[in-house]
Design a protein around this motif. Structure first.
Motif, PDB file in Angstrom:
ATOM      1  N   ALA A  79       0.844  -1.195   0.000  1.00  0.00           N
ATOM      2  CA  ALA A  79       0.000   0.000   0.000  1.00  0.00           C
ATOM      3  C   ALA A  79       0.878   1.243   0.000  1.00  0.00           C
ATOM      4  O   ALA A  79       1.851   1.331   0.747  1.00  0.00           O
ATOM      5  CB  ALA A  79      -0.918  -0.013   1.226  1.00  0.00           C
ATOM      6  N   THR A  80       0.539   2.200  -0.848  1.00  0.00           N
ATOM      7  CA  THR A  80       1.302   3.438  -0.929  1.00  0.00           C
ATOM      8  C   THR A  80       0.625   4.539  -0.109  1.00  0.00           C
ATOM      9  O   THR A  80      -0.525   4.416   0.289  1.00  0.00           O
ATOM     10  CB  THR A  80       1.453   3.892  -2.388  1.00  0.00           C
ATOM     11  N   GLY A  81       1.387   5.614   0.117  1.00  0.00           N
ATOM     12  CA  GLY A  81       0.855   6.733   0.888  1.00  0.00           C
ATOM     13  C   GLY A  81       1.127   6.641   2.366  1.00  0.00           C
ATOM     14  O   GLY A  81       0.740   7.533   3.125  1.00  0.00           O
ATOM     15  N   TYR A  82       1.802   5.575   2.796  1.00  0.00           N
ATOM     16  CA  TYR A  82       2.133   5.386   4.207  1.00  0.00           C
ATOM     17  C   TYR A  82       3.651   5.477   4.396  1.00  0.00           C
ATOM     18  O   TYR A  82       4.173   6.499   4.799  1.00  0.00           O
ATOM     19  CB  TYR A  82       1.593   4.040   4.710  1.00  0.00           C
ATOM     20  N   ALA A  83       4.339   4.387   4.071  1.00  0.00           N
ATOM     21  CA  ALA A  83       5.802   4.397   4.184  1.00  0.00           C
ATOM     22  C   ALA A  83       6.433   5.167   3.032  1.00  0.00           C
ATOM     23  O   ALA A  83       7.505   5.754   3.182  1.00  0.00           O
ATOM     24  CB  ALA A  83       6.338   2.970   4.216  1.00  0.00           C
ATOM     25  N   GLY A 151      -0.292   7.475  -4.161  1.00  0.00           N
ATOM     26  CA  GLY A 151      -0.276   7.934  -2.780  1.00  0.00           C
ATOM     27  C   GLY A 151      -1.307   7.169  -1.973  1.00  0.00           C
ATOM     28  O   GLY A 151      -1.543   5.985  -2.232  1.00  0.00           O
ATOM     29  N   PRO A 152      -1.967   7.824  -1.003  1.00  0.00           N
ATOM     30  CA  PRO A 152      -3.007   7.144  -0.238  1.00  0.00           C
ATOM     31  C   PRO A 152      -4.108   6.607  -1.153  1.00  0.00           C
ATOM     32  O   PRO A 152      -4.496   7.256  -2.126  1.00  0.00           O
ATOM     33  CB  PRO A 152      -3.540   8.257   0.679  1.00  0.00           C
ATOM     34  N   GLY A 153      -4.571   5.410  -0.852  1.00  0.00           N
ATOM     35  CA  GLY A 153      -5.632   4.803  -1.641  1.00  0.00           C
ATOM     36  C   GLY A 153      -5.153   4.033  -2.854  1.00  0.00           C
ATOM     37  O   GLY A 153      -5.957   3.641  -3.699  1.00  0.00           O
ATOM     38  N   SER A 154      -3.841   3.792  -2.950  1.00  0.00           N
ATOM     39  CA  SER A 154      -3.309   3.043  -4.076  1.00  0.00           C
ATOM     40  C   SER A 154      -2.320   1.997  -3.581  1.00  0.00           C
ATOM     41  O   SER A 154      -2.025   1.917  -2.384  1.00  0.00           O
ATOM     42  CB  SER A 154      -2.649   3.989  -5.088  1.00  0.00           C
ATOM     43  N   TRP A 155      -1.813   1.202  -4.500  1.00  0.00           N
ATOM     44  CA  TRP A 155      -0.854   0.153  -4.168  1.00  0.00           C
ATOM     45  C   TRP A 155      -0.010  -0.131  -5.411  1.00  0.00           C
ATOM     46  O   TRP A 155      -0.348   0.287  -6.515  1.00  0.00           O
ATOM     47  CB  TRP A 155      -1.555  -1.130  -3.718  1.00  0.00           C
ATOM     48  N   ILE A 156       1.092  -0.839  -5.196  1.00  0.00           N
ATOM     49  CA  ILE A 156       1.915  -1.293  -6.316  1.00  0.00           C
ATOM     50  C   ILE A 156       2.216  -2.778  -6.144  1.00  0.00           C
ATOM     51  O   ILE A 156       2.257  -3.291  -5.021  1.00  0.00           O
ATOM     52  CB  ILE A 156       3.240  -0.515  -6.421  1.00  0.00           C
ATOM     53  N   PRO A 157       2.446  -3.499  -7.255  1.00  0.00           N
ATOM     54  CA  PRO A 157       2.953  -4.871  -7.152  1.00  0.00           C
ATOM     55  C   PRO A 157       4.452  -4.803  -6.898  1.00  0.00           C
ATOM     56  O   PRO A 157       5.173  -4.076  -7.586  1.00  0.00           O
ATOM     57  CB  PRO A 157       2.637  -5.457  -8.527  1.00  0.00           C
ATOM     58  N   ALA A 158       4.929  -5.525  -5.911  1.00  0.00           N
ATOM     59  CA  ALA A 158       6.340  -5.454  -5.528  1.00  0.00           C
ATOM     60  C   ALA A 158       7.078  -6.713  -5.968  1.00  0.00           C
ATOM     61  O   ALA A 158       6.492  -7.802  -6.022  1.00  0.00           O
ATOM     62  CB  ALA A 158       6.465  -5.282  -4.013  1.00  0.00           C
ATOM     63  N   PRO A 159       8.365  -6.598  -6.285  1.00  0.00           N
ATOM     64  CA  PRO A 159       9.166  -7.775  -6.609  1.00  0.00           C
ATOM     65  C   PRO A 159       9.111  -8.797  -5.474  1.00  0.00           C
ATOM     66  O   PRO A 159       9.045  -8.399  -4.302  1.00  0.00           O
ATOM     67  CB  PRO A 159      10.583  -7.206  -6.764  1.00  0.00           C
ATOM     68  N   PRO A 160       9.087 -10.095  -5.764  1.00  0.00           N
ATOM     69  CA  PRO A 160       9.190 -10.722  -7.083  1.00  0.00           C
ATOM     70  C   PRO A 160       7.842 -11.112  -7.689  1.00  0.00           C
ATOM     71  O   PRO A 160       7.750 -12.137  -8.378  1.00  0.00           O
ATOM     72  CB  PRO A 160      10.009 -11.964  -6.768  1.00  0.00           C
ATOM     73  N   THR A 215       1.425  -0.463 -18.289  1.00  0.00           N
ATOM     74  CA  THR A 215       0.362  -0.818 -17.366  1.00  0.00           C
ATOM     75  C   THR A 215       0.399   0.104 -16.187  1.00  0.00           C
ATOM     76  O   THR A 215       1.447   0.314 -15.588  1.00  0.00           O
ATOM     77  CB  THR A 215       0.538  -2.269 -16.869  1.00  0.00           C
ATOM     78  N   ARG A 216      -0.739   0.672 -15.819  1.00  0.00           N
ATOM     79  CA  ARG A 216      -0.797   1.535 -14.648  1.00  0.00           C
ATOM     80  C   ARG A 216      -1.578   0.811 -13.565  1.00  0.00           C
ATOM     81  O   ARG A 216      -2.592   0.186 -13.819  1.00  0.00           O
ATOM     82  CB  ARG A 216      -1.457   2.876 -14.981  1.00  0.00           C
ATOM     83  N   TYR A 217      -1.068   0.906 -12.357  1.00  0.00           N
ATOM     84  CA  TYR A 217      -1.668   0.186 -11.248  1.00  0.00           C
ATOM     85  C   TYR A 217      -2.322   1.169 -10.313  1.00  0.00           C
ATOM     86  O   TYR A 217      -1.670   1.980  -9.682  1.00  0.00           O
ATOM     87  CB  TYR A 217      -0.608  -0.627 -10.505  1.00  0.00           C
ATOM     88  N   ALA A 218      -3.623   1.115 -10.216  1.00  0.00           N
ATOM     89  CA  ALA A 218      -4.366   1.965  -9.298  1.00  0.00           C
ATOM     90  C   ALA A 218      -5.212   1.093  -8.413  1.00  0.00           C
ATOM     91  O   ALA A 218      -5.374  -0.098  -8.650  1.00  0.00           O
ATOM     92  CB  ALA A 218      -5.234   2.955 -10.063  1.00  0.00           C
ATOM     93  N   ALA A 219      -5.748   1.703  -7.358  1.00  0.00           N
ATOM     94  CA  ALA A 219      -6.573   0.937  -6.442  1.00  0.00           C
ATOM     95  C   ALA A 219      -7.833   0.470  -7.132  1.00  0.00           C
ATOM     96  O   ALA A 219      -8.308   1.077  -8.058  1.00  0.00           O
ATOM     97  CB  ALA A 219      -6.919   1.784  -5.243  1.00  0.00           C
TER      98      ALA A 219
END
Length: 219
Positions: A79-83, A151-160, A215-219
């Motif tokens: 989750a983004t917008g925190y750390a 930012g808040p309310g979104s996320w990203i796929p993380a390796p691997p 590809t764009r990754y949104a919540a």
């Protein structure tokens, strides 16, 4: 790599992120070219969270994270917008910013430029620049279709995490920069410069319409 071998690797990565206070959540599992979350009636086949109310579920609790990956090879989502926030850009901008950040770090010394941080890359060529959270996009970037802020309310796929066309990987791993995050506006300033440089060197001839492969990754 088989699903049986993928699960421990994904679990180790998720635990490493949670241990460094990056809020983790389980993503749907990649099965036969589509993502399956196990929720009845879920129509989403792209990468997405495997839990309801994912913003509330995202956690740094390593025990809970370990339990999520105990049985299934979940995609690893953060989750983004925190750390941290993420500035997502195409490869040509990501490469320019990474080169400029390395050059500046070499001039002023490690940790002093505050512009070099972790960078993840998707197999579709989207670069995800991790930065300190909280700062909105500068107006020049907010108007650009090439730059997306998570930012808040979104996320990203993380390796691997593996997507249908390949794995997400680190171009600059968190360990390489000792888990430090650069100042968002400092990185954004380099993106503004990179956009200007790219525009000055772009082919002036009109381009035929083409379909984006990013590809764009949104919540």
């Amino acid at each position: 790599m088989t699903r049986a071998l993928q699960r421990p690797r994904l679990r180790r990565a998720a635990l490493r992120y949670a241990d460094h206070e990056w809020p983790v959540l389980p993503g749907a599992c990649l099965t036969g070219g589509r993502f399956v979350c196990g929720r009845p009636g879920c129509p989403t086949i792209a990468c997405h969270p495997a839990v309801e109310s994912w913003e509330l579920e995202a956690t740094t609790d390593v025990a809970r994270v370990a339990a999520w990956w105990r049985a299934r090879p979940h995609s690893v989502l953060i989750a983004t917008g925190y750390a941290f926030d993420v500035l997502e850009v195409p490869a040509h901008l990501g490469l320019r910013v990474l080169g400029a950040a390395r050059l500046l770090a070499g001039v002023v010394g490690p940790g002093r430029g505050q512009v070099r941080g972790p960078v993840a890359v998707t197999p579709a060529g989207r670069w995800m620049l991790l930065v300190a959270p909280g700062d909105p996009l500068r107006p020049e970037l907010d108007e650009s279709l090439d730059v997306l802020r998570h930012g808040p309310g979104s996320w990203i796929p993380a390796p691997p995490t593996r997507l249908p066309d390949g794995p997400v990987r680190w171009a600059v791993s968190p360990e390489e920069v000792q888990w430090r995050l650069p100042d968002s506006y400092a990185v954004q300033a380099m993106l503004v410069d990179a956009l200007g440089l790219y525009a000055r060197h772009a082919d002036p001839r009109p381009l035929l319409p083409r379909q984006s492969t990013g590809t764009r990754y949104a919540a």
